[in-house]
Design a protein around this motif. Sequence first.
Motif, PDB file in Angstrom:
ATOM      1  N   THR A   2      10.598 -38.822  24.401  1.00 22.35           N
ATOM      2  CA  THR A   2      10.754 -40.054  23.641  1.00 22.35           C
ATOM      3  C   THR A   2      10.140 -41.219  24.405  1.00 22.35           C
ATOM      4  O   THR A   2      10.394 -41.406  25.584  1.00 22.35           O
ATOM      5  CB  THR A   2      12.241 -40.339  23.383  1.00 22.35           C
ATOM      6  OG1 THR A   2      12.828 -39.203  22.750  1.00 22.35           O
ATOM      7  CG2 THR A   2      12.426 -41.554  22.506  1.00 22.35           C
ATOM      8  N   HIS A   3       9.334 -41.994  23.709  1.00 20.88           N
ATOM      9  CA  HIS A   3       8.680 -43.148  24.305  1.00 20.88           C
ATOM     10  C   HIS A   3       9.305 -44.431  23.781  1.00 20.88           C
ATOM     11  O   HIS A   3      10.006 -44.427  22.768  1.00 20.88           O
ATOM     12  CB  HIS A   3       7.178 -43.132  23.990  1.00 20.88           C
ATOM     13  CG  HIS A   3       6.472 -41.933  24.532  1.00 20.88           C
ATOM     14  ND1 HIS A   3       6.141 -41.807  25.869  1.00 20.88           N
ATOM     15  CD2 HIS A   3       6.054 -40.796  23.942  1.00 20.88           C
ATOM     16  CE1 HIS A   3       5.551 -40.656  26.065  1.00 20.88           C
ATOM     17  NE2 HIS A   3       5.487 -40.009  24.913  1.00 20.88           N
ATOM     18  N   GLN A   5       7.984 -46.829  22.196  1.00 20.86           N
ATOM     19  CA  GLN A   5       7.581 -47.075  20.807  1.00 20.86           C
ATOM     20  C   GLN A   5       8.454 -46.297  19.829  1.00 20.86           C
ATOM     21  O   GLN A   5       8.803 -46.799  18.766  1.00 20.86           O
ATOM     22  CB  GLN A   5       6.104 -46.737  20.601  1.00 20.86           C
ATOM     23  CG  GLN A   5       5.626 -46.934  19.175  1.00 20.86           C
ATOM     24  CD  GLN A   5       5.797 -48.353  18.657  1.00 20.86           C
ATOM     25  OE1 GLN A   5       5.525 -49.308  19.366  1.00 20.86           O
ATOM     26  NE2 GLN A   5       6.264 -48.496  17.428  1.00 20.86           N
ATOM     27  N   ASP A   6       8.815 -45.054  20.172  1.00 19.74           N
ATOM     28  CA  ASP A   6       9.671 -44.246  19.301  1.00 19.74           C
ATOM     29  C   ASP A   6      11.026 -44.917  19.093  1.00 19.74           C
ATOM     30  O   ASP A   6      11.554 -44.938  17.978  1.00 19.74           O
ATOM     31  CB  ASP A   6       9.891 -42.858  19.894  1.00 19.74           C
ATOM     32  CG  ASP A   6       8.600 -42.075  20.074  1.00 19.74           C
ATOM     33  OD1 ASP A   6       7.676 -42.250  19.260  1.00 19.74           O
ATOM     34  OD2 ASP A   6       8.532 -41.298  21.045  1.00 19.74           O
ATOM     35  N   ILE A   7      11.585 -45.448  20.170  1.00 13.29           N
ATOM     36  CA  ILE A   7      12.891 -46.106  20.068  1.00 13.29           C
ATOM     37  C   ILE A   7      12.762 -47.437  19.346  1.00 13.29           C
ATOM     38  O   ILE A   7      13.623 -47.790  18.529  1.00 13.29           O
ATOM     39  CB  ILE A   7      13.534 -46.286  21.462  1.00 13.29           C
ATOM     40  CG1 ILE A   7      13.766 -44.919  22.105  1.00 13.29           C
ATOM     41  CG2 ILE A   7      14.833 -47.077  21.367  1.00 13.29           C
ATOM     42  CD1 ILE A   7      14.649 -43.973  21.316  1.00 13.29           C
ATOM     43  N   ARG A   8      11.692 -48.166  19.616  1.00 14.87           N
ATOM     44  CA  ARG A   8      11.460 -49.412  18.871  1.00 14.87           C
ATOM     45  C   ARG A   8      11.442 -49.125  17.372  1.00 14.87           C
ATOM     46  O   ARG A   8      12.041 -49.844  16.584  1.00 14.87           O
ATOM     47  CB  ARG A   8      10.136 -50.054  19.292  1.00 14.87           C
ATOM     48  CG  ARG A   8      10.317 -51.251  20.161  1.00 14.87           C
ATOM     49  CD  ARG A   8       9.055 -52.080  20.262  1.00 14.87           C
ATOM     50  NE  ARG A   8       8.275 -51.654  21.409  1.00 14.87           N
ATOM     51  CZ  ARG A   8       6.995 -51.320  21.378  1.00 14.87           C
ATOM     52  NH1 ARG A   8       6.310 -51.372  20.270  1.00 14.87           N
ATOM     53  NH2 ARG A   8       6.394 -50.953  22.477  1.00 14.87           N
ATOM     54  N   THR A   9      10.748 -48.069  16.986  1.00 12.11           N
ATOM     55  CA  THR A   9      10.682 -47.687  15.576  1.00 12.11           C
ATOM     56  C   THR A   9      12.069 -47.292  15.056  1.00 12.11           C
ATOM     57  O   THR A   9      12.466 -47.721  13.971  1.00 12.11           O
ATOM     58  CB  THR A   9       9.688 -46.526  15.384  1.00 12.11           C
ATOM     59  OG1 THR A   9       8.396 -46.955  15.819  1.00 12.11           O
ATOM     60  CG2 THR A   9       9.625 -46.080  13.935  1.00 12.11           C
ATOM     61  N   ALA A  10      12.802 -46.506  15.820  1.00  9.96           N
ATOM     62  CA  ALA A  10      14.140 -46.070  15.403  1.00  9.96           C
ATOM     63  C   ALA A  10      15.095 -47.251  15.235  1.00  9.96           C
ATOM     64  O   ALA A  10      15.994 -47.212  14.395  1.00  9.96           O
ATOM     65  CB  ALA A  10      14.710 -45.078  16.417  1.00  9.96           C
ATOM     66  N   ASP A  42      14.442 -34.684  28.088  1.00 12.43           N
ATOM     67  CA  ASP A  42      14.067 -35.128  26.748  1.00 12.43           C
ATOM     68  C   ASP A  42      12.754 -34.455  26.392  1.00 12.43           C
ATOM     69  O   ASP A  42      11.691 -35.005  26.609  1.00 12.43           O
ATOM     70  CB  ASP A  42      13.942 -36.663  26.768  1.00 12.43           C
ATOM     71  CG  ASP A  42      13.438 -37.241  25.461  1.00 12.43           C
ATOM     72  OD1 ASP A  42      13.517 -36.554  24.422  1.00 12.43           O
ATOM     73  OD2 ASP A  42      12.950 -38.372  25.493  1.00 12.43           O
ATOM     74  N   GLY A  48      15.354 -35.319  21.835  1.00 13.83           N
ATOM     75  CA  GLY A  48      14.813 -36.586  21.361  1.00 13.83           C
ATOM     76  C   GLY A  48      15.784 -37.282  20.416  1.00 13.83           C
ATOM     77  O   GLY A  48      15.960 -38.507  20.476  1.00 13.83           O
ATOM     78  N   ARG A  52      17.618 -40.975  20.733  1.00 13.55           N
ATOM     79  CA  ARG A  52      17.642 -41.992  19.671  1.00 13.55           C
ATOM     80  C   ARG A  52      19.064 -42.389  19.304  1.00 13.55           C
ATOM     81  O   ARG A  52      19.359 -43.569  19.103  1.00 13.55           O
ATOM     82  CB  ARG A  52      16.880 -41.493  18.439  1.00 13.55           C
ATOM     83  CG  ARG A  52      15.370 -41.538  18.635  1.00 13.55           C
ATOM     84  CD  ARG A  52      14.603 -41.268  17.364  1.00 13.55           C
ATOM     85  NE  ARG A  52      14.848 -39.948  16.785  1.00 13.55           N
ATOM     86  CZ  ARG A  52      14.307 -38.818  17.231  1.00 13.55           C
ATOM     87  NH1 ARG A  52      13.486 -38.835  18.267  1.00 13.55           N
ATOM     88  NH2 ARG A  52      14.579 -37.676  16.641  1.00 13.55           N
TER      89      ARG A  52
END
Length: 92
Positions: A2-3, A5-10, A42, A48, A52
């Motif tokens: 998980t990056h 950006q992935d968490i920002r999106t989530a 992760d 992942g 999140r």
Amino acid sequence: MTHVQDIRTALRISGTALDDEIQDTIDAAVLDLKTAGVDKGDVDALTGMAVRLYARWQFDYRGKGEEYHRAYESLKAVLSMCEEYRGGGGYE
């Protein structure tokens, strides 16, 4: 893995102002999983998802932080009992 950006999106965050805090949250989630015996870190869809859920809990996403906390703890418990996530092989 998980990056940020992935968490920002989530979390539906568009800016980068919280990137350091998001990275710290990702790191904390992975360490928390490791304390439960999940030594894979992760690396796949389930871990992942755990990251999140952890982030949504920590950021109290949509005011439902406690729901995400319960979901995270449940997934962590399942992962900690699964041999594949405790270094027993598979899913490498």
